[in-house]
Motif scaffolding. Structure first.
Motif, short mmCIF file in Angstrom:
data_model
loop_
_atom_site.label_atom_id
_atom_site.label_comp_id
_atom_site.label_asym_id
_atom_site.label_seq_id
_atom_site.Cartn_x
_atom_site.Cartn_y
_atom_site.Cartn_z
N ARG A 8 0.82 -1.20 0.17
CA ARG A 8 0.24 0.03 0.06
C ARG A 8 0.84 1.26 -0.02
NH1 ARG A 8 -4.10 0.58 4.79
NH2 ARG A 8 -2.22 0.66 5.92
N ALA A 9 1.91 1.09 0.57
CA ALA A 9 2.97 2.41 0.76
C ALA A 9 3.57 2.66 -0.45
CB ALA A 9 3.91 2.18 1.94
N ARG A 10 3.83 1.59 -1.28
CA ARG A 10 4.53 1.72 -2.56
C ARG A 10 3.51 2.24 -3.65
NH1 ARG A 10 6.74 -3.36 -1.38
NH2 ARG A 10 5.41 -4.51 -3.07
N ARG A 11 2.08 1.90 -3.34
CA ARG A 11 1.30 2.28 -4.60
C ARG A 11 1.00 3.99 -4.56
NH1 ARG A 11 -1.70 -2.43 -3.20
NH2 ARG A 11 -3.24 -1.40 -1.77
N THR A 12 0.86 4.75 -3.71
CA THR A 12 0.57 5.91 -3.79
C THR A 12 1.50 6.81 -4.14
OG1 THR A 12 1.03 6.35 -1.31
CG2 THR A 12 -1.27 5.15 -1.76
N ARG A 13 1.09 7.73 -4.75
CA ARG A 13 2.17 8.95 -5.21
C ARG A 13 2.96 9.35 -3.67
NH1 ARG A 13 -0.33 12.40 -9.75
NH2 ARG A 13 -0.58 10.77 -11.43
N GLY A 15 3.13 7.92 -0.98
CA GLY A 15 3.86 6.93 -0.27
C GLY A 15 5.60 6.75 -1.24
N VAL A 16 5.27 6.83 -2.61
CA VAL A 16 6.67 6.84 -3.36
C VAL A 16 7.61 8.00 -2.97
CG1 VAL A 16 7.64 7.12 -5.53
CG2 VAL A 16 5.68 5.60 -5.23
N ARG A 17 6.90 9.25 -2.89
CA ARG A 17 7.70 10.31 -2.34
C ARG A 17 8.33 10.17 -1.32
NH1 ARG A 17 3.38 13.30 -4.88
NH2 ARG A 17 2.55 13.81 -2.70
N THR A 18 7.70 9.71 -0.17
CA THR A 18 8.08 9.30 1.18
C THR A 18 9.21 8.57 1.36
OG1 THR A 18 5.84 10.20 2.15
CG2 THR A 18 7.33 9.07 3.63
N SER A 19 8.91 7.46 0.49
CA SER A 19 9.97 6.40 0.67
C SER A 19 11.33 7.04 0.00
CB SER A 19 9.69 5.25 -0.35
OG SER A 19 10.30 4.27 -0.28
N GLY A 20 11.15 7.85 -1.20
CA GLY A 20 12.48 8.32 -1.89
C GLY A 20 13.20 9.18 -0.97
N ALA A 21 12.29 10.27 -0.30
CA ALA A 21 12.77 11.00 0.65
C ALA A 21 13.55 10.46 1.85
CB ALA A 21 11.67 11.80 1.32
N LEU A 22 13.04 9.16 2.43
CA LEU A 22 13.44 8.49 3.34
C LEU A 22 14.99 7.81 2.88
CD1 LEU A 22 10.66 6.79 4.86
CD2 LEU A 22 12.24 8.17 6.21
N VAL A 23 15.08 7.30 1.58
CA VAL A 23 16.12 6.68 1.10
C VAL A 23 17.25 7.91 0.99
CG1 VAL A 23 17.15 5.51 -0.98
CG2 VAL A 23 15.15 4.80 0.00
N GLY A 24 16.94 8.86 0.33
CA GLY A 24 17.86 10.01 0.40
C GLY A 24 18.26 10.48 1.52
N ALA A 25 17.53 10.54 2.61
CA ALA A 25 17.81 11.14 3.97
C ALA A 25 18.97 9.95 4.49
CB ALA A 25 16.72 11.31 4.78
N ALA A 26 18.48 8.70 4.50
CA ALA A 26 19.31 7.61 5.11
C ALA A 26 20.62 7.53 4.41
CB ALA A 26 18.53 6.31 4.54
N ARG A 27 20.73 8.03 3.04
CA ARG A 27 22.14 8.00 2.66
C ARG A 27 22.92 9.17 3.40
NH1 ARG A 27 24.42 7.24 -3.36
NH2 ARG A 27 26.43 8.27 -2.83
N ARG A 28 22.30 10.15 3.46
CA ARG A 28 23.02 11.38 4.07
C ARG A 28 23.57 11.06 5.59
NH1 ARG A 28 19.19 13.80 0.97
NH2 ARG A 28 17.88 14.32 2.80
N THR A 56 6.36 2.62 8.17
CA THR A 56 5.34 2.57 7.01
C THR A 56 6.03 1.93 5.66
OG1 THR A 56 3.98 4.20 7.85
CG2 THR A 56 3.38 3.57 5.75
N HIS A 57 7.04 2.33 5.54
CA HIS A 57 7.96 2.16 4.37
C HIS A 57 9.21 1.04 4.54
CE1 HIS A 57 6.07 5.29 2.37
NE2 HIS A 57 5.92 5.96 3.62
N PHE A 58 9.68 1.15 5.66
CA PHE A 58 10.85 0.18 5.75
C PHE A 58 10.71 -0.62 7.21
CE2 PHE A 58 12.33 3.75 3.19
CZ PHE A 58 12.83 2.97 1.86
#
Length: 218
Positions: A8-13, A15-28, A56-58
């Motif tokens: 469900r988290a992956r399906r919504t726009r 959710g995709v934005r939040t997941s991407g933001a979390l990955v970028g933040a995690a990298r930093r 919700t995402h990871f």
């Protein structure tokens, strides 16, 4: 790498934005604090979301680090960054020695530049691999891609009469890959600096010498 992100988290726009933001933040955060000291609360704060939204995402720090590494793998495993000079030599095994040297040098340069850009994340991967076998497996899979690519190059050069026919392609590929990747680690992560152009030239010459290839002009 497996992804247990809730569908469900992956399906919504959103959710995709939040997941991407979390990955970028995690990298930093991983680059800043290393794998061992990175905390989920800091990743969420860096992404500007509540800590609960992270889950919700990871499922945890391990999974978001896998997502970060997937992006790193896309960059460092592309053909222009073969890591052992493989792609440059692979392009034309019948080329003259000067052309071969330029190809090996270009591939080594691409790999070293990529490693230098991602040095902090490579340091985090070394930490993670030391404490979690799943990341050791990631590291080994990454290395195996370089080894297989280099082994194919060694075979082509041997068939063209440009490399020592007595060398075992797989063992040789493992050795030259380890030489380049560990030198990159010592230079860009461990803080034992070498002038970049000298590093490229030396690794290129050692790569060609290891295969017994014809001496090419600098």
């Amino acid at each position: 790498m497996p992804n247990s992100t809730p569908p469900r988290a992956r399906r919504t726009r959103r959710g995709v934005r939040t997941s991407g933001a979390l990955v970028g933040a995690a990298r930093r955060v991983f680059e800043r604090d290393g794998y061992l000291e990175a905390r989920i609360v800091d990743i969420a704060a860096e992404a500007g979301v509540a800590t609960g939204s992270f889950y919700t995402h990871f499922s945890g720090k391990e999974e978001v680090f896998e997502a970060v590494l997937a992006e790193l793998q896309d960059e460092m495993l592309h053909p222009g960054a073969g890591g052992t000079g493989a792609d440059g030599a692979e392009a034309d095994a019948s080329a003259d020695p000067a052309a071969l040297r330029r190809g090996v040098e270009a591939a080594n340069r691409a790999y070293l530049e990529s490693y230098r850009r991602n040095a902090a994340l490579m340091a985090a991967l070394e930490q993670a691999a030391a404490v979690d076998r799943r990341f050791l497996a990631v590291r080994l899979r990454r290395s195996q891609v370089f080894v297989e690519r280099s082994a194919r190059t060694v075979v082509r050069l041997q068939q063209a009469g440009l490399a020592d026919p007595a060398l075992d392609p797989d063992v040789t590929a493992r050795a030259i890959n380890a030489m380049v990747s560990r030198t990159a680690y010592m230079t860009f992560v461990a803080g034992d600096p070498v002038p970049f152009e000298e590093l490229v030239r030396t690794l290129t010459r050692l790569w060609m010498n290891a295969l017994g290839m014809p001496r090419a002009p600098e």
